[in-house]
Design a protein around this motif. Structure first.
Motif, PDB file in Angstrom:
ATOM      1  N   TYR A 220       5.288   4.854   3.496  1.00 16.95           N
ATOM      2  CA  TYR A 220       4.095   4.685   2.667  1.00 16.95           C
ATOM      3  C   TYR A 220       3.986   3.238   2.185  1.00 16.95           C
ATOM      4  O   TYR A 220       2.920   2.629   2.242  1.00 16.95           O
TER       5      TYR A 220
ATOM      6  N   SER B 169      -0.569   7.981   3.432  1.00 17.62           N
ATOM      7  CA  SER B 169      -0.294   9.328   2.911  1.00 17.62           C
ATOM      8  C   SER B 169      -0.066  10.325   4.043  1.00 17.62           C
ATOM      9  O   SER B 169       0.859  11.145   3.988  1.00 17.62           O
TER      10      SER B 169
ATOM     11  N   SER C 191       3.534  12.095   4.832  1.00 16.93           N
ATOM     12  CA  SER C 191       3.642  13.562   4.781  1.00 16.93           C
ATOM     13  C   SER C 191       4.222  14.128   6.065  1.00 16.93           C
ATOM     14  O   SER C 191       5.109  14.998   6.034  1.00 16.93           O
TER      15      SER C 191
END
Length: 100
Positions: free
Chosen positions: A35, A60, A64
């Protein structure tokens, strides 16, 4: 010992707890690094708003996916059990010299 496996059962549960903790923490660290690498320029430089939004969204999404992949890979590897210290040979005498 109790009827459900005694010490071995408790040791297995403890090992699984430790492995889950390791999986989550290492995945969180890897996701934070990704990130920061992707969204970092948006935080450091004055970029247009659409570019900042795109970098933030991409960071993001990648973080994830990486988090889930890391957790799954660590837990699947743990489920498979320890690797043998030496690979198995196809024949027991494969390293011995024949004729001696």
């Amino acid at each position: 010992m109790n009827a459900y496996g005694g010490r071995r059962g408790q040791a297995r549960r403890d090992a699984m707890t430790v492995e889950i903790g390791y999986a989550v923490l290492s995945a969180a660290f890897a996701a934070a690094v990704v990130y920061g690498a992707v969204a970092g320029p948006a935080l450091l430089f004055a970029l247009p708003a659409p570019m900042e939004h795109a970098l933030s969204w991409t960071a993001s999404a990648l973080a994830s996916v990486l988090f889930l992949a890391r957790v799954v890979s660590v837990l699947v590897r743990f489920q498979q059990g320890p690797q043998p210290s030496r690979p198995r040979r196809t024949r027991p005498d494969s390293r011995s010299r024949k004729g001696s």
